[in-house]
Scaffold this motif. Structure first.
Motif, PDB file in Angstrom:
ATOM      1  N   ASN A  58       0.832  -1.201   0.000  1.00 21.03           N
ATOM      2  CA  ASN A  58       0.000   0.000   0.000  1.00 21.03           C
ATOM      3  C   ASN A  58       0.869   1.253   0.000  1.00 21.03           C
ATOM      4  O   ASN A  58       0.396   2.329   0.371  1.00 21.03           O
ATOM      5  N   GLY A  59       2.115   1.094  -0.372  1.00 21.53           N
ATOM      6  CA  GLY A  59       3.008   2.244  -0.435  1.00 21.53           C
ATOM      7  C   GLY A  59       3.328   2.811   0.932  1.00 21.53           C
ATOM      8  O   GLY A  59       3.014   2.235   1.965  1.00 21.53           O
ATOM      9  N   THR A  60       3.980   3.958   0.935  1.00 25.64           N
ATOM     10  CA  THR A  60       4.376   4.576   2.200  1.00 25.64           C
ATOM     11  C   THR A  60       3.186   5.158   2.947  1.00 25.64           C
ATOM     12  O   THR A  60       3.266   5.376   4.157  1.00 25.64           O
ATOM     13  N   HIS A  61       2.090   5.414   2.245  1.00 24.10           N
ATOM     14  CA  HIS A  61       0.929   5.970   2.952  1.00 24.10           C
ATOM     15  C   HIS A  61       0.355   4.945   3.927  1.00 24.10           C
ATOM     16  O   HIS A  61      -0.279   5.314   4.912  1.00 24.10           O
ATOM     17  N   GLY A  62       0.601   3.665   3.646  1.00 24.49           N
ATOM     18  CA  GLY A  62       0.176   2.633   4.587  1.00 24.49           C
ATOM     19  C   GLY A  62       0.898   2.760   5.919  1.00 24.49           C
ATOM     20  O   GLY A  62       0.349   2.430   6.979  1.00 24.49           O
ATOM     21  N   ILE A  63       2.151   3.256   5.884  1.00 28.36           N
ATOM     22  CA  ILE A  63       2.904   3.485   7.125  1.00 28.36           C
ATOM     23  C   ILE A  63       2.263   4.628   7.905  1.00 28.36           C
ATOM     24  O   ILE A  63       2.193   4.598   9.137  1.00 28.36           O
ATOM     25  N   ARG A  64       1.769   5.619   7.196  1.00 22.93           N
ATOM     26  CA  ARG A  64       1.062   6.732   7.843  1.00 22.93           C
ATOM     27  C   ARG A  64      -0.219   6.236   8.511  1.00 22.93           C
ATOM     28  O   ARG A  64      -0.571   6.665   9.607  1.00 22.93           O
ATOM     29  N   HIS A  65      -0.904   5.314   7.850  1.00 23.42           N
ATOM     30  CA  HIS A  65      -2.088   4.694   8.457  1.00 23.42           C
ATOM     31  C   HIS A  65      -1.707   3.962   9.736  1.00 23.42           C
ATOM     32  O   HIS A  65      -2.433   4.018  10.737  1.00 23.42           O
ATOM     33  N   THR A  66      -0.583   3.250   9.699  1.00 22.00           N
ATOM     34  CA  THR A  66      -0.120   2.527  10.883  1.00 22.00           C
ATOM     35  C   THR A  66       0.155   3.488  12.031  1.00 22.00           C
ATOM     36  O   THR A  66      -0.205   3.220  13.192  1.00 22.00           O
ATOM     37  N   TYR A  67       0.787   4.616  11.723  1.00 19.03           N
ATOM     38  CA  TYR A  67       1.064   5.627  12.745  1.00 19.03           C
ATOM     39  C   TYR A  67      -0.234   6.098  13.385  1.00 19.03           C
ATOM     40  O   TYR A  67      -0.355   6.166  14.622  1.00 19.03           O
TER      41      TYR A  67
END
Length: 305
Positions: free
Chosen positions: A248-257
């Motif tokens: 899901n790209g790097t935006h998935g990391i933002r979702h995790t945050y």
């Protein structure tokens, strides 16, 4: 001593030369699979155990038993396609038929219940990244930044935050961190929290003067010698897809945050509205409705609703 990737590449090249692998695409996927397996074997000192086997049958039994634990663990973090490729790669490499395990992870290509990654999934991707890319990925995890915002990250003593009605509870629940500033969408300057360990490393990568960088069709000025922007996003996505079979790209990391922070704030006794206000400002938003996309699949959100 060869790295796991070098060992995997050598092994797969031998299979390719013997025409046991026909496709170049399969070749590269097997390299990634075997790299992870070899790393697991080394971390758990399994290689030395297998080499002590007295005969081929004992070796076969050892591999089947010891690797079953690996596949059980992998089944919890990768989808079925990736899990099957891992098994097939090991079968080709050893000549031993292995049990097929069923993944407990939905196929992200067809199921969009969540965009967030688990920390275990990100961990699998990190070990496939070059050190500098892994470091930038850890910065994204710690701060919730967008990839282009890493260009501007700088100690808060050197850049004044925008004068807004900021919450007094930003980063509450976090410990051992230092405050930095980043420039976000619309030029908004906000605080982000960076763990002391990451901050110490980041400070050693400071450039003598800002460096002009191009990301997409935009110009940015980088304060540190770290990957950022569109190129970082592409490299992170590639590593995640190799590790999990989807990305899901790097935006998935933002979702995790967002989801991690929301769960923390719920445990600290904040209301749903209060938690959303705090997190929205940590992300550089002042609209609570923006968080809907981030939190719609959060377990805590479902409980509170």
């Amino acid at each position: 001593m060869k790295t796991p990737r070098q060992e995997a590449t050598q092994l797969v090249n031998m299979l390719f030369q013997k025409k046991l692998i026909a496709s170049v695409n399969t070749k590269f996927r097997y390299i990634e699979s075997l790299r992870g397996i070899i790393q697991y074997l080394r971390n758990n000192d399994i290689l030395s155990y297998i080499t002590k086997a007295k005969n081929d049958q004992e070796t076969k039994v050892s591999i089947e038993l010891l690797m079953s634990e690996y596949f059980k663990e992998r089944a919890e973090v990768v989808n079925q396609v990736t899990l099957d490729i891992d098994r097939q790669a090991l079968q080709k490499a050893t000549g031993i038929k292995l049990e097929r395990y069923k993944s407990t992870v939905f196929n992200q290509k067809y199921d969009v219940d969540t965009r967030a990654y688990t920390r275990e999934q990100i961990g699998l991707a990190l070990i496939r990244m070059k050190p500098e890319v892994a470091f930038s990925t850890l910065l994204l995890m710690s701060t919730g930044c967008r990839v282009h915002e890493l260009y501007s990250i700088i100690p808060e003593s050197e850049l004044k935050r925008d004068n807004r009605n900021w919450s007094k509870n930003l980063f509450i629940g976090r410990t051992d961190f230092r405050i930095y500033c980043v420039i976000g969408k619309g030029g908004l300057i906000r605080y982000v929290a960076l763990s002391n360990q990451l901050a110490d490393i980041l400070d050693t990568l400071r450039l003598n003067e800002p460096k002009k960088e191009i990301s997409g069709d935009m110009y940015y000025y980088a304060n540190h010698d770290i990957p950022a922007g569109k190129k970082l996003g592409q490299r992170v996505r590639y590593a995640i897809k190799n590790a999990l079979g989807w990305a899901n790209g790097t935006h998935g990391i933002r979702h995790t945050y967002v989801q991690t922070r929301y769960d923390t704030l719920m445990c600290l006794g904040f209301s749903d509205l209060e938690a959303r206000e705090i997190i929205s400002q940590e992300l550089g938003h002042f609209r609570l409705d923006v968080l809907e996309a981030y939190l719609e699949d959060s377990f805590s959100t479902k409980i509170n609703n």
